[in-house]
Design an enzyme around this catalytic site. Structure first.
Site, PDB file in Angstrom:
ATOM      1  N   SER A   1       0.848  -1.181   0.000  1.00 36.87           N
ATOM      2  CA  SER A   1       0.000   0.000   0.000  1.00 36.87           C
ATOM      3  C   SER A   1       0.883   1.231   0.000  1.00 36.87           C
ATOM      4  O   SER A   1       2.033   1.182   0.464  1.00 36.87           O
ATOM      5  CB  SER A   1      -0.894   0.020   1.244  1.00 36.87           C
ATOM      6  OG  SER A   1      -1.532   1.269   1.414  1.00 36.87           O
TER       7      SER A   1
ATOM      8  N   TYR B   1      -1.569  -0.550  10.218  1.00 36.32           N
ATOM      9  CA  TYR B   1      -1.633  -0.895   8.787  1.00 36.32           C
ATOM     10  C   TYR B   1      -0.362  -0.447   8.073  1.00 36.32           C
ATOM     11  O   TYR B   1       0.246  -1.219   7.312  1.00 36.32           O
ATOM     12  CB  TYR B   1      -2.869  -0.224   8.199  1.00 36.32           C
ATOM     13  CG  TYR B   1      -3.104  -0.445   6.725  1.00 36.32           C
ATOM     14  CD1 TYR B   1      -3.707  -1.611   6.272  1.00 36.32           C
ATOM     15  CD2 TYR B   1      -2.775   0.538   5.790  1.00 36.32           C
ATOM     16  CE1 TYR B   1      -3.959  -1.798   4.914  1.00 36.32           C
ATOM     17  CE2 TYR B   1      -3.023   0.362   4.442  1.00 36.32           C
ATOM     18  CZ  TYR B   1      -3.616  -0.812   4.010  1.00 36.32           C
ATOM     19  OH  TYR B   1      -3.870  -0.999   2.669  1.00 36.32           O
TER      20      TYR B   1
END
Length: 339
Positions: free
Chosen positions: A152, A165
């Site tokens: 990501s 995350y």
């Protein structure tokens, strides 16, 4: 001299595995692999959700080319059994996409150190387990194995209120680059994929802490905003095309590429900008602890603010309907949603 046209089904006869393949981006990448001729095994923890995904993907007469398999990627032995079963059933494992993950949206103290461990267990250890068990099979692929690890932009730039995350995706980024360097000589290409925001409907399966209602509101709006987020089907097509061409790195959305480039050139400046962003995000409500899934916070509008949130996140809400995000708007017996 005119170049020959690319083969319309470059993965004909190949066997692929997509973890976290029952909904969202994973579901769409599986569809793209099937469109290119691959037989695809989608893996996730929720059996009912997998059955829905199989129906969606096989609904165009391609039922023989997709199969669901229940697997928790945190369990290396389960991943080993999954990959071995795919190899035995299809004769090879040629393409593997490690996509399973969780998202926690909250100030870091609201999720605590256990939130970081949960993210690392599913996102990083899940990718590591998938890579470790798939690579021996991918090295034997007659087509030359392809492994993709879904990271990501949050793994390239630390994002406030997404720290667990970001930490886990940063580890995935390092793993993908290192494996690319070590496995190329053995005939396997490894692709690091770093998407920015995509309209997948994942806000319904993310977990929200602190001022959970307000965290859900900003995240669902930003993740669905056309100027900063990407159409999920287009993202899946770009990712699978990059895997097909054996690219080493894919960064999707102009905003994500800008953020990654800016961080590389001026990391201190980007960190200061993130401090400004952090001050604008919701502060925790008192002593509230724990997290709640987005589908529990996605209540009918009961005021101007809620109606505005619904309007601004309309594209993301529609994506949730289309990409199997609403099939199980209830807690899973297996625990927090994975993939």
């Amino acid at each position: 001299m005119q170049r020959p046209a690319p083969h319309p089904r470059p993965f004909d006869g190949l066997s692929a595995v997509v973890t976290g393949g029952s909904r969202g981006l994973g579901l769409l990448m599986a569809r793209q692999l099937m469109a290119r001729g691959a037989t695809v095994t989608i893996a996730a923890r929720d059996a009912a959700e997998l059955a829905d995904a199989e129906s969606i993907l096989g609904g165009t007469g391609a039922a023989d080319h997709v199969r669901g398999a229940v697997c928790d990627v945190r369990d290396q032995a389960a991943v080993r059994d999954l990959v071995a079963e795919v190899a035995a059933r299809h004769g090879s494992v040629d393409v593997v996409i490690a996509n399973a993950g969780v998202i926690q949206v909250a100030p870091w103290e609201s999720v605590g150190t256990q939130g970081f461990r949960d993210a690392m267990s599913t996102i990083f250890e899940g990718a590591l387990n998938t890579a470790a068990e798939a690579l021996p099979h991918l090295r034997r692929s007659r087509a030359g194995g392809r492994l993709a690890l879904i990271g990501s932009v949050g793994g390239l730039v630390a994002v406030p209120h997404l720290l667990p995350y970001s930490c886990a995706k940063s580890a995935v980024a390092a793993l993908a680059e290192g494996l690319r360097a070590e496995e190329t000589a053995r005939g396997v290409t490894v692709t690091a994929v770093h998407p920015g925001l995509m309209r997948t409907g994942s806000h319904l399966h993310a977990r929200f802490g602190g001022a959970a209602d307000r965290e859900f509101a900003w995240f669902s709006v930003v993740a669905g905003a056309p100027l900063v987020s990407m159409d999920a089907e287009r993202a899946a097509e770009r990712i699978v095309s990059g895997i097909e061409r054996r690219r080493s790195r894919i960064v999707l959305t102009p905003a994500a590429r800008l953020a990654a480039t800016a961080h590389g050139l001026a990391p201190a400046t980007v960190t200061r900008l993130m401090s400004v962003v952090a001050r604008a995000l919701p502060r925790p409500d008192g002593e509230r602890s724990g997290t709640a899934p987005g589908h529990a916070l996605d209540t009918p509008p009961d005021g101007p603010g809620s109606r505005l949130r619904r309007t601004l996140s309309a594209l993301n809400d529609k994506a949730a309907d289309r990409f199997n995000q609403r099939g199980h708007d209830r807690p899973s017996a297996a625990g927090p949603p994975v993939g």
